[in-house]
Scaffold this motif. Sequence first.
Motif, PDB file in Angstrom:
ATOM      1  N   ILE A   1      -1.190  11.271 -54.789  1.00  0.00           N
ATOM      2  CA  ILE A   1      -0.931  10.730 -56.121  1.00  0.00           C
ATOM      3  C   ILE A   1      -0.112   9.441 -56.031  1.00  0.00           C
ATOM      4  N   GLU A   2       0.861   9.397 -55.124  1.00  0.00           N
ATOM      5  CA  GLU A   2       1.655   8.186 -54.936  1.00  0.00           C
ATOM      6  C   GLU A   2       0.796   7.057 -54.385  1.00  0.00           C
ATOM      7  N   LEU A   3      -0.015   7.390 -53.415  1.00  0.00           N
ATOM      8  CA  LEU A   3      -0.870   6.381 -52.790  1.00  0.00           C
ATOM      9  C   LEU A   3      -1.803   5.746 -53.821  1.00  0.00           C
ATOM     10  N   ALA A   4      -2.489   6.584 -54.587  1.00  0.00           N
ATOM     11  CA  ALA A   4      -3.434   6.065 -55.584  1.00  0.00           C
ATOM     12  C   ALA A   4      -2.705   5.272 -56.667  1.00  0.00           C
ATOM     13  N   THR A   5      -1.605   5.796 -57.164  1.00  0.00           N
ATOM     14  CA  THR A   5      -0.850   5.120 -58.224  1.00  0.00           C
ATOM     15  C   THR A   5      -0.345   3.764 -57.764  1.00  0.00           C
ATOM     16  N   GLU A   6       0.260   3.734 -56.590  1.00  0.00           N
ATOM     17  CA  GLU A   6       0.821   2.478 -56.102  1.00  0.00           C
ATOM     18  C   GLU A   6      -0.256   1.453 -55.798  1.00  0.00           C
ATOM     19  N   GLU A   7      -1.310   1.859 -55.122  1.00  0.00           N
ATOM     20  CA  GLU A   7      -2.345   0.897 -54.736  1.00  0.00           C
ATOM     21  C   GLU A   7      -3.108   0.354 -55.941  1.00  0.00           C
ATOM     22  N   ILE A   8      -3.399   1.208 -56.909  1.00  0.00           N
ATOM     23  CA  ILE A   8      -4.095   0.743 -58.113  1.00  0.00           C
ATOM     24  C   ILE A   8      -3.181  -0.199 -58.903  1.00  0.00           C
ATOM     25  N   SER A   9      -1.926   0.197 -59.098  1.00  0.00           N
ATOM     26  CA  SER A   9      -0.979  -0.640 -59.845  1.00  0.00           C
ATOM     27  C   SER A   9      -0.794  -1.991 -59.164  1.00  0.00           C
ATOM     28  N   LEU A  10      -0.574  -1.975 -57.853  1.00  0.00           N
ATOM     29  CA  LEU A  10      -0.380  -3.232 -57.120  1.00  0.00           C
ATOM     30  C   LEU A  10      -1.601  -4.133 -57.193  1.00  0.00           C
ATOM     31  N   ASP A  11      -2.767  -3.549 -57.048  1.00  0.00           N
ATOM     32  CA  ASP A  11      -3.993  -4.351 -57.106  1.00  0.00           C
ATOM     33  C   ASP A  11      -4.121  -5.042 -58.457  1.00  0.00           C
ATOM     34  N   LEU A  12      -3.902  -4.305 -59.529  1.00  0.00           N
ATOM     35  CA  LEU A  12      -4.019  -4.892 -60.864  1.00  0.00           C
ATOM     36  C   LEU A  12      -2.927  -5.921 -61.113  1.00  0.00           C
ATOM     37  N   LEU A  13      -1.725  -5.669 -60.622  1.00  0.00           N
ATOM     38  CA  LEU A  13      -0.632  -6.645 -60.768  1.00  0.00           C
ATOM     39  C   LEU A  13      -0.927  -7.919 -59.995  1.00  0.00           C
ATOM     40  N   GLN A  14      -1.394  -7.781 -58.766  1.00  0.00           N
ATOM     41  CA  GLN A  14      -1.650  -8.952 -57.933  1.00  0.00           C
ATOM     42  C   GLN A  14      -2.822  -9.778 -58.448  1.00  0.00           C
ATOM     43  N   ARG A  15      -3.828  -9.112 -58.985  1.00  0.00           N
ATOM     44  CA  ARG A  15      -4.987  -9.835 -59.505  1.00  0.00           C
ATOM     45  C   ARG A  15      -4.818 -10.212 -60.976  1.00  0.00           C
ATOM     46  N   GLU A  16      -3.649  -9.886 -61.539  1.00  0.00           N
ATOM     47  CA  GLU A  16      -3.351 -10.167 -62.947  1.00  0.00           C
ATOM     48  C   GLU A  16      -4.449  -9.628 -63.863  1.00  0.00           C
ATOM     49  N   GLN A  17      -4.815  -8.367 -63.620  1.00  0.00           N
ATOM     50  CA  GLN A  17      -5.873  -7.711 -64.384  1.00  0.00           C
ATOM     51  C   GLN A  17      -5.365  -6.530 -65.202  1.00  0.00           C
ATOM     52  N   CYS A  18      -4.085  -6.527 -65.522  1.00  0.00           N
ATOM     53  CA  CYS A  18      -3.517  -5.388 -66.242  1.00  0.00           C
ATOM     54  C   CYS A  18      -4.079  -5.253 -67.654  1.00  0.00           C
ATOM     55  N   ALA A  19      -4.112  -6.345 -68.399  1.00  0.00           N
ATOM     56  CA  ALA A  19      -4.592  -6.268 -69.786  1.00  0.00           C
ATOM     57  C   ALA A  19      -6.045  -5.814 -69.859  1.00  0.00           C
TER      58      ALA A  19
END
Length: 189
Positions: free
Chosen positions: A80-98
């Motif tokens: 759960i930590e792995l998936a949460t962190e990697e998905i969050s980081l990917d969206l933050l880095q690609r500026e795809q949160c919205a």
Amino acid sequence: NLKSRQRRTQSKQSFLPDYQAWLDQKLLQIEPLPANEAAMFAWLLIWQVDTGNFLRALELLAFALERDIQAPREFERSLIELATEEISLDLLQREQCAPQAALLVQLAELVVGQDMADPIQAKLYKAQGLAYFTAQPDKAITYFQQAQALSGSIGVKRYLNQLTRPNRPQQAKQQLAAYQLSARAAAQL
């Protein structure tokens, strides 16, 4: 044994279609997965995350949580930590949160009540805050405050300042515009 992260991701993308039917079959399975199949399931979930197939990853993660499937031994973080962190980081880095706000809501619903390291939860809150930054600023403020409370170095202070401090030059222009009269209105005074 590929050293290039990009080449590893491409390799995973080429292999994943071969396993989709197997994954679909396991998702329908009622009895617990044998240890070797649970390990394979966990690796394929991680590969889904690594290749950006986040919706499929969340589907698999929900199943893994129900069945208490653990991350492979090679990982220090839980699944759960792995998936949460990697998905969050990917969206933050690609500026795809919205654009991915619905995905973040789905992820947040999955992780409610799960035991995760505070910095990982903070990354999810930051991503959620950015997802709502322009559309729902009050909601964004709440997420940013939660992120800040969990990790002081998460990098949300500037967003909080933008949303909570009045924009003085813009506010001054609006006030000036409200008091300006047209020539015709001024002549009638």
